[in-house]
Design an enzyme around this catalytic site. Structure first.
Site, PDB file in Angstrom:
ATOM      1  N   PRO A  10      42.421  36.007  48.101  1.00  0.00           N
ATOM      2  CA  PRO A  10      42.209  34.568  48.202  1.00  0.00           C
ATOM      3  C   PRO A  10      42.132  33.854  46.860  1.00  0.00           C
ATOM      4  CG  PRO A  10      40.222  35.790  48.780  1.00  0.00           C
ATOM      5  CD  PRO A  10      41.343  36.784  48.703  1.00  0.00           C
ATOM      6  N   ASN A  11      42.783  32.708  46.839  1.00  0.00           N
ATOM      7  CA  ASN A  11      42.780  31.749  45.728  1.00  0.00           C
ATOM      8  C   ASN A  11      43.621  32.182  44.535  1.00  0.00           C
ATOM      9  OD1 ASN A  11      41.029  29.744  46.908  1.00  0.00           O
ATOM     10  ND2 ASN A  11      39.393  31.244  46.699  1.00  0.00           N
ATOM     11  N   ARG A  18      44.070  26.202  37.458  1.00  0.00           N
ATOM     12  CA  ARG A  18      42.695  25.829  37.082  1.00  0.00           C
ATOM     13  C   ARG A  18      42.014  27.010  36.423  1.00  0.00           C
ATOM     14  NH1 ARG A  18      41.602  23.969  43.012  1.00  0.00           N
ATOM     15  NH2 ARG A  18      43.611  22.974  43.171  1.00  0.00           N
ATOM     16  N   TYR A  23      40.975  32.811  33.723  1.00  0.00           N
ATOM     17  CA  TYR A  23      42.098  33.565  34.300  1.00  0.00           C
ATOM     18  C   TYR A  23      43.400  33.441  33.517  1.00  0.00           C
ATOM     19  CZ  TYR A  23      38.868  33.788  38.241  1.00  0.00           C
ATOM     20  OH  TYR A  23      37.766  34.014  39.022  1.00  0.00           O
ATOM     21  N   ASN A  79      44.319  43.212  43.840  1.00  0.00           N
ATOM     22  CA  ASN A  79      43.313  42.266  43.376  1.00  0.00           C
ATOM     23  C   ASN A  79      42.863  41.495  44.610  1.00  0.00           C
ATOM     24  OD1 ASN A  79      41.669  40.348  42.309  1.00  0.00           O
ATOM     25  ND2 ASN A  79      43.106  39.640  40.737  1.00  0.00           N
ATOM     26  N   ALA A  82      37.741  37.408  45.719  1.00  0.00           N
ATOM     27  CA  ALA A  82      36.341  37.393  46.160  1.00  0.00           C
ATOM     28  C   ALA A  82      36.080  38.343  47.332  1.00  0.00           C
ATOM     29  CB  ALA A  82      35.935  35.968  46.541  1.00  0.00           C
ATOM     30  N   GLU A 103      42.338  49.264  42.013  1.00  0.00           N
ATOM     31  CA  GLU A 103      41.673  47.960  42.108  1.00  0.00           C
ATOM     32  C   GLU A 103      41.837  47.238  40.773  1.00  0.00           C
ATOM     33  OE1 GLU A 103      37.442  48.173  42.695  1.00  0.00           O
ATOM     34  OE2 GLU A 103      37.237  45.982  42.833  1.00  0.00           O
ATOM     35  N   HIS A 105      40.979  43.521  38.532  1.00  0.00           N
ATOM     36  CA  HIS A 105      40.424  42.179  38.341  1.00  0.00           C
ATOM     37  C   HIS A 105      40.903  41.647  37.004  1.00  0.00           C
ATOM     38  CE1 HIS A 105      38.005  42.413  41.892  1.00  0.00           C
ATOM     39  NE2 HIS A 105      37.658  43.634  41.531  1.00  0.00           N
ATOM     40  N   SER A 107      39.569  39.074  35.317  1.00  0.00           N
ATOM     41  CA  SER A 107      38.394  38.836  34.478  1.00  0.00           C
ATOM     42  C   SER A 107      37.503  40.069  34.460  1.00  0.00           C
ATOM     43  CB  SER A 107      37.612  37.631  35.015  1.00  0.00           C
ATOM     44  OG  SER A 107      37.133  37.901  36.330  1.00  0.00           O
ATOM     45  N   ARG A 112      30.186  38.631  34.424  1.00  0.00           N
ATOM     46  CA  ARG A 112      30.060  37.344  35.117  1.00  0.00           C
ATOM     47  C   ARG A 112      28.834  37.372  36.044  1.00  0.00           C
ATOM     48  NH1 ARG A 112      35.731  35.672  37.458  1.00  0.00           N
ATOM     49  NH2 ARG A 112      34.623  33.654  37.607  1.00  0.00           N
TER      50      ARG A 112
END
Ligand code: CA2
Length: 159
Positions: A10-11, A18, A23, A79, A82, A103, A105, A107, A112
């Protein structure tokens, strides 16, 4: 020719749009191009996907498990966005499908918010790439390649 699957959750369709400080500025289409070049170098075809829907990701993982079992697929770089931090369904799908997963990511999730520190995918991943920006995608593909071809990176029993 065998295929490698790169799945985005998602996203991640917003990449480059953004939050470039987290990212980067590459779009998901740029990432797909880079992955296709790397896959070609490694002798694979690329299947690159993104979905905002957990159930669709589950179905793609199930399909990928069947393709890997039949020798049509080498595994997947995922990836899950969330959903990594929330989805027992994705965890169960990977286990149920017997899918070989790296897996990823973009970032460094461990630097975080605390809610990003746990991933339901990590215990069922063959390897994890975190915090290298979008450069992590080709790294993950190379990691998957070395996992299946190089005895030095074979999983250690009981480890
Ligand atoms: O660092 C990663 O790759 C993440 O998987 C990205 C997810 C986040 O929820 C994970 O904790 C870490 C978020 C993907 C959303 O991507 C955006 C990109 C640009 C603008 C807005 C969101």
């Amino acid at each position: 020719m065998t295929t490698v699957l790169v799945l985005n959750g998602p996203n991640l369709n917003l990449l480059g749009d953004r939050e470039p400080e987290i990212y980067g500025s590459a779009t998901l289409a740029d990432v797909a191009d880079t992955c296709r070049d790397t896959a070609t170098d490694l002798g694979w075809e690329l299947d690159f996907r993104q979905s905002n829907h957990e159930g669709e990701l589950v179905e793609w993982i199930q399909d990928a498990g069947r393709a890997q079992h039949d020798g049509r697929l080498v595994g997947a770089v995922i990836n899950a966005g969330a959903y990594s931090h929330t989805s027992i369904a994705l965890h169960d799908a990977i286990v149920g499908a017997g899918l070989r997963v790296i897996e990823l990511h973009i970032s460094n999730v461990h630097a975080r918010e605390p809610f990003r520190h746990h991933s339901y995918l990590s215990p069922v991943a063959a390897g994890i790439i975190v915090g290298f920006g979008v450069a992590g995608y080709p790294l993950a593909l190379h990691g998957l390649h070395s996992l299946i071809t190089d005895s030095a990176t074979q999983p250690i029993e009981g480890a």
